[in-house]
Scaffold this motif. Sequence first.
Motif, PDB file in Angstrom:
ATOM      1  N   ASN A 127       0.823  -1.206   0.000  1.00  0.00           N
ATOM      2  CA  ASN A 127       0.000   0.000   0.000  1.00  0.00           C
ATOM      3  C   ASN A 127       0.864   1.265   0.000  1.00  0.00           C
ATOM      4  O   ASN A 127       0.536   2.256  -0.669  1.00  0.00           O
ATOM      5  CB  ASN A 127      -0.915  -0.022   1.224  1.00  0.00           C
ATOM      6  N   HIS A 128       1.979   1.225   0.721  1.00  0.00           N
ATOM      7  CA  HIS A 128       2.881   2.386   0.769  1.00  0.00           C
ATOM      8  C   HIS A 128       3.478   2.664  -0.613  1.00  0.00           C
ATOM      9  O   HIS A 128       3.554   3.827  -1.041  1.00  0.00           O
ATOM     10  CB  HIS A 128       3.986   2.119   1.783  1.00  0.00           C
ATOM     11  N   LEU A 129       3.894   1.623  -1.307  1.00  0.00           N
ATOM     12  CA  LEU A 129       4.449   1.809  -2.645  1.00  0.00           C
ATOM     13  C   LEU A 129       3.409   2.386  -3.599  1.00  0.00           C
ATOM     14  O   LEU A 129       3.705   3.299  -4.389  1.00  0.00           O
ATOM     15  CB  LEU A 129       4.968   0.477  -3.184  1.00  0.00           C
ATOM     16  N   ALA A 130       2.191   1.854  -3.543  1.00  0.00           N
ATOM     17  CA  ALA A 130       1.156   2.271  -4.488  1.00  0.00           C
ATOM     18  C   ALA A 130       0.678   3.702  -4.232  1.00  0.00           C
ATOM     19  O   ALA A 130       0.403   4.446  -5.181  1.00  0.00           O
ATOM     20  CB  ALA A 130      -0.017   1.306  -4.426  1.00  0.00           C
ATOM     21  N   THR A 131       0.580   4.094  -2.979  1.00  0.00           N
ATOM     22  CA  THR A 131       0.007   5.399  -2.657  1.00  0.00           C
ATOM     23  C   THR A 131       1.037   6.513  -2.596  1.00  0.00           C
ATOM     24  O   THR A 131       0.700   7.675  -2.830  1.00  0.00           O
ATOM     25  CB  THR A 131      -0.732   5.337  -1.307  1.00  0.00           C
ATOM     26  N   ARG A 132       2.290   6.193  -2.295  1.00  0.00           N
ATOM     27  CA  ARG A 132       3.291   7.244  -2.087  1.00  0.00           C
ATOM     28  C   ARG A 132       4.428   7.186  -3.103  1.00  0.00           C
ATOM     29  O   ARG A 132       4.704   8.172  -3.795  1.00  0.00           O
ATOM     30  CB  ARG A 132       3.859   7.165  -0.670  1.00  0.00           C
ATOM     31  N   LYS A 133       5.110   6.082  -3.191  1.00  0.00           N
ATOM     32  CA  LYS A 133       6.349   6.036  -3.977  1.00  0.00           C
ATOM     33  C   LYS A 133       6.124   6.031  -5.483  1.00  0.00           C
ATOM     34  O   LYS A 133       6.962   6.539  -6.229  1.00  0.00           O
ATOM     35  CB  LYS A 133       7.175   4.812  -3.566  1.00  0.00           C
ATOM     36  N   LEU A 134       5.021   5.473  -5.959  1.00  0.00           N
ATOM     37  CA  LEU A 134       4.755   5.508  -7.397  1.00  0.00           C
ATOM     38  C   LEU A 134       4.400   6.909  -7.872  1.00  0.00           C
ATOM     39  O   LEU A 134       4.390   7.170  -9.081  1.00  0.00           O
ATOM     40  CB  LEU A 134       3.626   4.539  -7.747  1.00  0.00           C
ATOM     41  N   SER A 135       4.106   7.813  -6.937  1.00  0.00           N
ATOM     42  CA  SER A 135       3.811   9.207  -7.291  1.00  0.00           C
ATOM     43  C   SER A 135       4.961  10.138  -6.944  1.00  0.00           C
ATOM     44  O   SER A 135       4.783  11.358  -6.918  1.00  0.00           O
ATOM     45  CB  SER A 135       2.537   9.667  -6.573  1.00  0.00           C
ATOM     46  N   HIS A 136       6.117   9.577  -6.651  1.00  0.00           N
ATOM     47  CA  HIS A 136       7.257  10.396  -6.235  1.00  0.00           C
ATOM     48  C   HIS A 136       7.761  11.243  -7.392  1.00  0.00           C
ATOM     49  O   HIS A 136       7.658  10.864  -8.559  1.00  0.00           O
ATOM     50  CB  HIS A 136       8.379   9.481  -5.730  1.00  0.00           C
ATOM     51  N   GLN A 137       8.321  12.410  -7.063  1.00  0.00           N
ATOM     52  CA  GLN A 137       8.797  13.305  -8.121  1.00  0.00           C
ATOM     53  C   GLN A 137      10.083  12.826  -8.768  1.00  0.00           C
ATOM     54  O   GLN A 137      10.430  13.251  -9.875  1.00  0.00           O
ATOM     55  CB  GLN A 137       8.999  14.728  -7.567  1.00  0.00           C
ATOM     56  N   ASP A 138      10.817  11.902  -8.114  1.00  0.00           N
ATOM     57  CA  ASP A 138      12.062  11.367  -8.654  1.00  0.00           C
ATOM     58  C   ASP A 138      11.748  10.147  -9.525  1.00  0.00           C
ATOM     59  O   ASP A 138      11.160   9.171  -9.065  1.00  0.00           O
ATOM     60  CB  ASP A 138      12.998  10.981  -7.507  1.00  0.00           C
ATOM     61  N   VAL A 139      12.152  10.192 -10.786  1.00  0.00           N
ATOM     62  CA  VAL A 139      11.844   9.111 -11.703  1.00  0.00           C
ATOM     63  C   VAL A 139      12.507   7.807 -11.276  1.00  0.00           C
ATOM     64  O   VAL A 139      11.937   6.712 -11.470  1.00  0.00           O
ATOM     65  CB  VAL A 139      12.272   9.495 -13.145  1.00  0.00           C
ATOM     66  N   LEU A 189      12.030   2.198  -9.207  1.00  0.00           N
ATOM     67  CA  LEU A 189      12.317   1.228  -8.151  1.00  0.00           C
ATOM     68  C   LEU A 189      11.046   0.783  -7.444  1.00  0.00           C
ATOM     69  O   LEU A 189      10.910  -0.389  -7.065  1.00  0.00           O
ATOM     70  CB  LEU A 189      13.296   1.834  -7.144  1.00  0.00           C
ATOM     71  N   ALA A 190      10.116   1.710  -7.238  1.00  0.00           N
ATOM     72  CA  ALA A 190       8.856   1.370  -6.567  1.00  0.00           C
ATOM     73  C   ALA A 190       8.062   0.365  -7.388  1.00  0.00           C
ATOM     74  O   ALA A 190       7.478  -0.585  -6.839  1.00  0.00           O
ATOM     75  CB  ALA A 190       8.040   2.632  -6.325  1.00  0.00           C
ATOM     76  N   ALA A 191       8.020   0.542  -8.705  1.00  0.00           N
ATOM     77  CA  ALA A 191       7.315  -0.418  -9.553  1.00  0.00           C
ATOM     78  C   ALA A 191       7.981  -1.787  -9.505  1.00  0.00           C
ATOM     79  O   ALA A 191       7.303  -2.829  -9.427  1.00  0.00           O
ATOM     80  CB  ALA A 191       7.271   0.107 -10.992  1.00  0.00           C
ATOM     81  N   GLU A 192       9.310  -1.790  -9.528  1.00  0.00           N
ATOM     82  CA  GLU A 192      10.031  -3.064  -9.448  1.00  0.00           C
ATOM     83  C   GLU A 192       9.793  -3.747  -8.103  1.00  0.00           C
ATOM     84  O   GLU A 192       9.580  -4.972  -8.036  1.00  0.00           O
ATOM     85  CB  GLU A 192      11.524  -2.816  -9.661  1.00  0.00           C
ATOM     86  N   ALA A 193       9.823  -2.965  -7.021  1.00  0.00           N
ATOM     87  CA  ALA A 193       9.581  -3.533  -5.691  1.00  0.00           C
ATOM     88  C   ALA A 193       8.143  -4.015  -5.550  1.00  0.00           C
ATOM     89  O   ALA A 193       7.882  -5.048  -4.920  1.00  0.00           O
ATOM     90  CB  ALA A 193       9.896  -2.489  -4.625  1.00  0.00           C
ATOM     91  N   LEU A 210       2.438  15.809   2.910  1.00  0.00           N
ATOM     92  CA  LEU A 210       3.012  14.945   3.924  1.00  0.00           C
ATOM     93  C   LEU A 210       3.556  13.669   3.323  1.00  0.00           C
ATOM     94  O   LEU A 210       3.658  12.652   4.002  1.00  0.00           O
ATOM     95  CB  LEU A 210       1.954  14.620   4.992  1.00  0.00           C
ATOM     96  N   GLY A 211       3.877  13.687   2.047  1.00  0.00           N
ATOM     97  CA  GLY A 211       4.593  12.557   1.469  1.00  0.00           C
ATOM     98  C   GLY A 211       3.755  11.604   0.667  1.00  0.00           C
ATOM     99  O   GLY A 211       4.222  10.526   0.318  1.00  0.00           O
ATOM    100  N   SER A 212       2.497  11.926   0.357  1.00  0.00           N
ATOM    101  CA  SER A 212       1.666  11.021  -0.425  1.00  0.00           C
ATOM    102  C   SER A 212       1.897  11.161  -1.921  1.00  0.00           C
ATOM    103  O   SER A 212       1.131  10.667  -2.725  1.00  0.00           O
ATOM    104  CB  SER A 212       0.182  11.279  -0.116  1.00  0.00           C
ATOM    105  N   GLY A 213       2.940  11.872  -2.303  1.00  0.00           N
ATOM    106  CA  GLY A 213       3.264  12.015  -3.705  1.00  0.00           C
ATOM    107  C   GLY A 213       2.647  13.258  -4.305  1.00  0.00           C
ATOM    108  O   GLY A 213       2.006  14.061  -3.641  1.00  0.00           O
ATOM    109  N   LEU A 214       2.841  13.414  -5.618  1.00  0.00           N
ATOM    110  CA  LEU A 214       2.314  14.573  -6.319  1.00  0.00           C
ATOM    111  C   LEU A 214       0.823  14.409  -6.557  1.00  0.00           C
ATOM    112  O   LEU A 214       0.251  13.332  -6.434  1.00  0.00           O
ATOM    113  CB  LEU A 214       3.055  14.741  -7.643  1.00  0.00           C
ATOM    114  N   ALA A 215       0.183  15.515  -6.906  1.00  0.00           N
ATOM    115  CA  ALA A 215      -1.252  15.479  -7.161  1.00  0.00           C
ATOM    116  C   ALA A 215      -1.556  14.604  -8.372  1.00  0.00           C
ATOM    117  O   ALA A 215      -0.765  14.492  -9.307  1.00  0.00           O
ATOM    118  CB  ALA A 215      -1.762  16.901  -7.387  1.00  0.00           C
ATOM    119  N   SER A 216      -2.751  13.980  -8.350  1.00  0.00           N
ATOM    120  CA  SER A 216      -3.166  13.144  -9.468  1.00  0.00           C
ATOM    121  C   SER A 216      -3.283  13.989 -10.720  1.00  0.00           C
ATOM    122  O   SER A 216      -3.739  15.128 -10.684  1.00  0.00           O
ATOM    123  CB  SER A 216      -4.500  12.473  -9.151  1.00  0.00           C
TER     124      SER A 216
END
Length: 417
Positions: free
Chosen positions: A303-315, A320-324, A366-372
């Motif tokens: 859930n953390h990868l899907a909600t936060r890291k897949l929306s990270h500003q760093d490509v 890495l999040a998709a691979e993990a 608070l770290g949930s990634g960029l806006a949709s």
Amino acid sequence: LRVVVAGRAALTALPPRIASWRYARGARSLLVNFAQSVGTDSAAIKMFTSDECQANFQPRSRGATSQNQEAEAEQDDDDDEDEDEDEDVPEQVEEVIELLLSSLTDSDTVVRWAAAKAVGRITNRLSKDFGDQVLENLLDRCFSFRETDKAWHGGCLALAELTRRGLLLPERLETVVPLVCDALHFEQVSGNHAVGQHVRDAACYVCWAFARAYAPDVLEPFVARIATALIQVAVFDREINCRRAAAAAVQEHVGRQGTFPNGIDVVTVADYWTLSSRRHAYTVVAAQIASLGEQTYRLELINHLATRKLSHQDVHIRELAAEALGSLCREPTQKVIAQVNEKIIPDLISKALASETGESTAASKLGSGLASGTVQSRHGAILGVAALTEVMQEHISADNQGTIRNLVPSLEKIRAY
């Protein structure tokens, strides 16, 4: 210098004593902690918890009898209660406290750090009611969606100092722990970069102080939440110092509390060296920790990868999040299949097809990634769907399979590229 001098001046205006109302954990033993976590060697626990052994941990003055010590302790308690009731804080001290709370949001780190230490020292000499007011003002000023990273950083440092001194009472943990868990994922996007590394590091310091300050039964209601947040930071944080700080906090909890799920195994897998490489932490350590507990670790990491890291500003983080995410969903159980089909894939497809708004929600700060709707969010969502499709294949529901087949035509239709 102004903050340091003001803090020292306030101490001279207050009676030189330690707050009688502060929380004291008492005697501790690593032997007992490990024996309780393993469930063996009950003789060691009985030996340490015996009245004779506990008496050896009480402070003694030379030549004083036990009766004199008890009488002196009772007299000290009565004096402390009278002081708490009759104490009138000088107006100058109130002005200094106001200065210190304001300095917690200063632009310089050294000023915030000095203010946090001064808040801890001064609160240690205040009455319980006044100390509670200081904590209340601290929470209101520093932990808000409207505040900057500097306020969150100063607030975390102050909370850590109060916790180390036993001035954060157990009844306040229900309010403080959720704020600290939010701080563990704090990240504000500013232009082409993000800030929040120092906030996450300070939040790990607060969690480390929790382990040292409180008894296991006090922290037990919050163990699952703290453990989940720390593990997520330890394996998925972008910065190496934050990953190592979270790992140090986990080790402290495992050693002193003994209540972390599969604590010894987690510490063995996620240590100072294994977390030094970001790719190794994402692809290897995360999968090893996920195998230790499905409900506690695997589902929360997914859930953390899907909600936060897949929306990270760093490509690189998105890749890495998709691979993990793919490695965590390999050979999925029924709970993982249900979570992916009911929540993860629909949310990712929704992000991929969302229109660009250019607005950030309070949660994204608070770290949930960029806006949709942003290019980065859409890119991460498509990467996540591709990784899940590759590893789960027939485990994906028929409805989601149809939606995935139509994903590329839908993106072309709305010109989302």
